[in-house]
Scaffold this motif. Structure first.
Motif, short mmCIF file in Angstrom:
data_model
loop_
_atom_site.label_atom_id
_atom_site.label_comp_id
_atom_site.label_asym_id
_atom_site.label_seq_id
_atom_site.Cartn_x
_atom_site.Cartn_y
_atom_site.Cartn_z
N TRP A 30 0.81 -1.22 0.00
CA TRP A 30 0.00 0.00 0.00
C TRP A 30 0.84 1.28 0.00
CZ3 TRP A 30 -1.59 -3.48 4.16
CH2 TRP A 30 -2.65 -4.31 3.80
N PRO A 49 -5.68 -0.51 4.68
CA PRO A 49 -6.43 -0.73 5.92
C PRO A 49 -6.88 0.58 6.54
CG PRO A 49 -4.09 -1.05 6.29
CD PRO A 49 -4.27 -0.88 4.81
N GLN A 50 -7.91 0.50 7.34
CA GLN A 50 -8.40 1.66 8.05
C GLN A 50 -7.63 1.84 9.35
OE1 GLN A 50 -10.83 3.77 6.72
NE2 GLN A 50 -10.38 2.45 4.96
N GLN A 51 -7.68 3.04 9.88
CA GLN A 51 -7.02 3.32 11.15
C GLN A 51 -7.69 2.53 12.26
OE1 GLN A 51 -6.78 7.47 12.02
NE2 GLN A 51 -6.12 7.18 14.13
N SER A 52 -6.89 2.00 13.18
CA SER A 52 -7.39 1.24 14.32
C SER A 52 -7.06 2.00 15.60
CB SER A 52 -6.73 -0.14 14.35
OG SER A 52 -5.37 -0.02 14.74
N LEU A 79 -2.31 3.81 12.58
CA LEU A 79 -2.21 3.33 11.21
C LEU A 79 -0.79 2.84 11.00
CD1 LEU A 79 -3.64 3.17 8.38
CD2 LEU A 79 -2.56 5.38 7.89
N ARG A 101 -1.58 8.37 5.00
CA ARG A 101 -2.81 7.96 4.33
C ARG A 101 -2.91 8.56 2.92
NH1 ARG A 101 -7.07 5.88 6.64
NH2 ARG A 101 -6.69 6.79 8.69
#
Length: 255
Positions: free
Chosen positions: A16, A143-146, A150, A163
């Motif tokens: 990514w 992926p999305q932020q957790s 990130l 991002r």
């Protein structure tokens, strides 16, 4: 490359990401007189429009092999982050005489016949399964932020920056198997940097005690989340230079 002379680094980004992810590491290394390349792999960064279902591990290996040949690089310290570890492993197979050292940063290190997902199935399989039932089954969105941030990044401005550089990853890149049969490549020294604050450190494959070249494993640790080149660039630069010059007096190897 000499102990105190300039080093040629080629940095390979992970899934990514793009070459821009190395900016905070590349800048001080260049300022110190080292040669640094941090290319965008096919389908990423400036080459995002080139992403197709056929972009795989071999595509990205070709990117790095072509760069080294076109720039006539030798004595290269080839550095791979995360998925980039699979890329540098295979690229070294093609040009072992040009590579001085392989450095793996929280990286995938496949054996012959293994894919990226084979190395860490519990981490990578959920992304592939989600892609396969989506409208674009060959592509995995970032992926999305957790709650952990990130890629281990928690600073809001850093998250926003990283991002903005992310692009989808091809499923084939994780599923294509490595072909490792060049015995000359086993002579290349290897070093491993583990990000100690990675929440899935338990899924990391242990480094064998003996390198393929017969010398003891060279394993280091950095107090950072997964994207240490963003979170702890100064510490990473110091560690890279320590490893690249084999100067153990600068920093004690924790293992």
């Amino acid at each position: 490359m000499t102990e105190n002379g300039p080093t040629t680094f080629v940095f390979v980004h992970g899934s990514w990401h793009s070459g821009e992810s190395w900016e905070r590491v590349a800048r001080p290394l260049r300022a110190a007189g080292h040669t640094v390349f941090a290319p965008d792999l096919t389908g990423h960064g400036r080459h995002a429009a080139a992403m197709t279902p056929k972009v795989g591990l071999s595509t990205h290996v070709d990117d790095i092999v072509r760069l080294i040949r076109d720039e006539e690089l030798r004595d290269v310290v080839l550095v791979g982050h995360s998925y980039g570890g699979a890329v540098i492993t295979c690229a070294a197979e093609e040009l072992p005489e040009r590579i001085a050292r392989l450095i793996y940063i929280d990286a995938v290190v496949p054996e012959n016949g293994e894919s990226t997902v084979d190395v860490m199935p519990e981490v990578f399989t959920p992304f592939i399964e989600a892609a396969l039932v989506s409208a674009a089954p060959w592509l995995m969105p970032p992926p999305q932020q957790s709650p952990a941030g990130l890629f281990g990044i928690t600073d809001p401005s850093d998250i926003e920056w990283v991002r903005s550089t992310l692009t989808p990853q091809s499923v084939l890149s994780w599923m294509e198997r490595a072909r490792l049969d060049n015995r000359r490549a086993t002579a290349i020294p290897r070093s491993h940097i583990h990000c100690a604050l990675h929440p899935r450190a338990d899924a990391r494959r242990p480094v064998p005690p003996i390198q393929p070249n017969g010398t003891p494993a060279d394993v280091w640790e950095i107090q950072s989340g997964h994207d240490c080149m963003v979170i702890a660039p100064s510490e990473l630069v110091e560690l890279l230079l320590t490893i690249a010059t084999d100067n153990r007096s600068i920093m004690e190897n924790p293992r």
